[in-house]
Scaffold this motif. Sequence first.
Motif, PDB file in Angstrom:
ATOM      1  N   ILE A 157      36.406  65.082  27.429  1.00  0.00           N
ATOM      2  CA  ILE A 157      37.236  63.952  27.863  1.00  0.00           C
ATOM      3  C   ILE A 157      37.270  63.796  29.372  1.00  0.00           C
ATOM      4  O   ILE A 157      38.043  62.999  29.894  1.00  0.00           O
ATOM      5  CB  ILE A 157      38.685  64.104  27.329  1.00  0.00           C
ATOM      6  CG1 ILE A 157      39.335  65.381  27.895  1.00  0.00           C
ATOM      7  CG2 ILE A 157      38.713  64.108  25.812  1.00  0.00           C
ATOM      8  CD1 ILE A 157      40.840  65.436  27.652  1.00  0.00           C
TER       9      ILE A 157
ATOM     10  N   PRO B  33      35.340  61.532  22.531  1.00  0.00           N
ATOM     11  CA  PRO B  33      36.511  60.649  22.529  1.00  0.00           C
ATOM     12  C   PRO B  33      36.221  59.479  21.598  1.00  0.00           C
ATOM     13  O   PRO B  33      35.105  58.942  21.612  1.00  0.00           O
ATOM     14  CB  PRO B  33      36.608  60.175  23.982  1.00  0.00           C
ATOM     15  CG  PRO B  33      35.725  61.071  24.773  1.00  0.00           C
ATOM     16  CD  PRO B  33      34.676  61.582  23.839  1.00  0.00           C
TER      17      PRO B  33
ATOM     18  N   LEU C  61      40.274  62.760  21.051  1.00  0.00           N
ATOM     19  CA  LEU C  61      39.067  63.580  20.989  1.00  0.00           C
ATOM     20  C   LEU C  61      38.958  64.097  19.557  1.00  0.00           C
ATOM     21  O   LEU C  61      39.794  64.886  19.112  1.00  0.00           O
ATOM     22  CB  LEU C  61      39.133  64.763  21.963  1.00  0.00           C
ATOM     23  CG  LEU C  61      37.849  65.615  21.961  1.00  0.00           C
ATOM     24  CD1 LEU C  61      36.688  64.847  22.595  1.00  0.00           C
ATOM     25  CD2 LEU C  61      38.051  66.948  22.659  1.00  0.00           C
TER      26      LEU C  61
ATOM     27  N   GLY D 196      34.939  69.804  25.196  1.00  0.00           N
ATOM     28  CA  GLY D 196      34.759  69.595  23.760  1.00  0.00           C
ATOM     29  C   GLY D 196      34.110  70.762  23.017  1.00  0.00           C
ATOM     30  O   GLY D 196      33.873  70.673  21.808  1.00  0.00           O
TER      31      GLY D 196
END
Lengths: 438, 438
Positions: free
Chosen positions: B228, B267, B248, B199
């Motif tokens: 994720i 997420p 996401l 992320g």
Amino acid sequence: MKPLNVGLIGLGTVGSGVFQVLTRNQAEIRRRAGRGIALAAVNRRNLEQARAIVGDQVPVVADPMAIVNDPSIDIVVELIGGTTLARELVLAAIANGKHVVTANKALLAVHGTEIFAAASAQGVMVAFEAAVAGGIPIIKTVREGLTANRIAWLAGIINGTTNFILSEMRDKGLDFATVLAEAQRLGYAEADPTFDIEGVDAAHKATILSAIAFGVPVQFDKAHVEGITQLQAADIRYAEQLGYRIKLLGISKRRDDVGGIELRVHPTLVPAKRLIANVEGAMNAVVVNGDAVGTTLYYGKGAGSEPTASAVVADLVDIVRLATADPDHRVPHLAFQPDALSDTPILPIDQVVTAFYLRLRVADQTGVLARITAILAEHDISIDAVLQRESADGEKQTDLIILTHDTVEGRMRQALVQMQALPTVLTPIVSLRKEELN
Amino acid sequence: MKPLNVGLIGLGTVGSGVFQVLTRNQAEIRRRAGRGIALAAVNRRNLEQARAIVGDQVPVVADPMAIVNDPSIDIVVELIGGTTLARELVLAAIANGKHVVTANKALLAVHGTEIFAAASAQGVMVAFEAAVAGGIPIIKTVREGLTANRIAWLAGIINGTTNFILSEMRDKGLDFATVLAEAQRLGYAEADPTFDIEGVDAAHKATILSAIAFGVPVQFDKAHVEGITQLQAADIRYAEQLGYRIKLLGISKRRDDVGGIELRVHPTLVPAKRLIANVEGAMNAVVVNGDAVGTTLYYGKGAGSEPTASAVVADLVDIVRLATADPDHRVPHLAFQPDALSDTPILPIDQVVTAFYLRLRVADQTGVLARITAILAEHDISIDAVLQRESADGEKQTDLIILTHDTVEGRMRQALVQMQALPTVLTPIVSLRKEELN
């Protein structure tokens, strides 16, 4: 630096929204623009109604010319609509050296060439983000955001009323007239909905989009325009079974093979899995395909008081930013420099290329399909899919649905005449265009 | 007027795209910009590889500093990525009075404050449309198109790799590790995919979007970042059954109730009927909600050679247009005038407000649900929906899925500790955030 003075002509739905947004977000807008935007005067015929909206802080005038001729006003915002008085006011404002912001798509689609030329001669800006797709900044996107691209095509749901009607027809399985009456009752359609349901409003907007995408003058008179009044619930249902939805799209496409541009508004089958096929209710969305960026989509409210005001005020801030800049370095009205516009012709509908959805009510007897497919083959039209509904017990007729691959429309029209003449084709053939939009 | 000279540092995927687009669409771009853009020099360490891409028409240099220090160059395009050498080059270019275009989100999310201050002091522009969502003109949209709005929130699929992985997990019912391996084989994920799947890349972009939406400095270190890698196929399936998809998202939200801003990547369950829930594969989309315009969405390719080049070249044209204008009248780097940035704090994750999806593996016995709902009630968390899978014959465990209404995250964390401590809760509780995005 002193604020720029804005005069607002027309204090209806959108005008009130502009007043609200400018007032409520004054501090936020100033933080961005770096310079204030002052509402110097507003115009509405009924001064009492105007006062009820803007209170005592803003001067109100009954005569729009008072705003156009006020030397203290830098920018005129035209929100009265129509193409007669609005044209006079806009041209007078330009002649007086004022910048203009307008939400008037009809005015620009019909008189844009005259208006932009006058503005260029005077060195002022005419900004019109609010004229297409309300709050979605689609004009800015095409003119600036995608400026690196050779645009290949664009297609948009740019009329909320008709998209609302089509969504309701599909959701509830109702026919056009029933849903229109309901839409009028709810205020989603006007008492005289002609401009919306006949596709004229969408064609005004498509005309503007076409000009800024391809660098051609606005040519509303060349647009092919079909509305949704003939659309039947049965076709929405069959389209669904075949994996498509029917949307009223404004489409403009570059056709390098014939050196022309397609410009058309009509109900269109679109694959159900495309995002634009899932744009429901009164929402708008525009898909733009450029050679570098590929396919992009822009979605939001296409009408309404504050969404449209959002676009008007964005134009005001752009003008505030560029007012002191050299006119040669502003974004050109039609995206391309005035001396770089092209005379690429808008193609007549016969030369447009699309795939087709056909529905034929045929006698349920041997050889019917063979005869019809032979006619299509003779015209070099190839078939993508066929759906034949089983006849109900004892019924002697059946619906035959055909999806074709891309073909030149003129060829399809000839084939349609021949198919219609067959004794086994019992009612007028329904033909709708289909686009993949991928 | 003579063309502006561009020096291109980094001739990899995006750099090659910029060369291709500038070359192929030269005439089209000139028709729009009204002034030429000349590629004066390109830099790549391996000169032979550079030659293979740009041919003999453009000078190639092995040392990027040669471009930064070339007095004939007006605009430096930085496309090498990373935050060390890129930072030096960008700051040196600014110090030399050159405008900068960069696609480097990490650089701006981490060193943006320093870079923008240097640029303002020198009166040059740093343009970065390509840093967020590739070819989608989202920076221009938020900074200019929606400038009339007080932005309430934005949420975006701004990392194509993870969206591809999530789409595959859902489509094929596979788990994360399997799909990641496949994505790496196909080239959708890098050999070291950490920045994507954890992320971090999305958080760089969300940080930039947050700054331009709310007028705060870039503060990557304050962003809450979850990837994720922990996501299980079971939760994607349960979410689907409840009418949601898991994406996401990079999210930033104004919280007037506590005078703060949320900035987070994680997420997220999103209603399946939202357009953004239907953005599949490596595509990107950003939803922006403003007080005037309402909810809008922008969709397109978020990465790749030419889509990213589309954004880089659009920035070049903007600079060409504004280069001669008064620096005070350019669009501010972070949308708001530098002296109008606000110190509204980014909220710690405990203060974030969202709804939750919880999955608990529980003993299939009387009173379990009562005990769990009691804990939620004690923490003032109200329940939106419960899904209890029937145990298979003989099974003594069952999955209990709970959707909550909005709650402060700190409160949910306390409740989770208590629920986890129950002897009837058999495995670690899965908790995911849920957003309505309407």
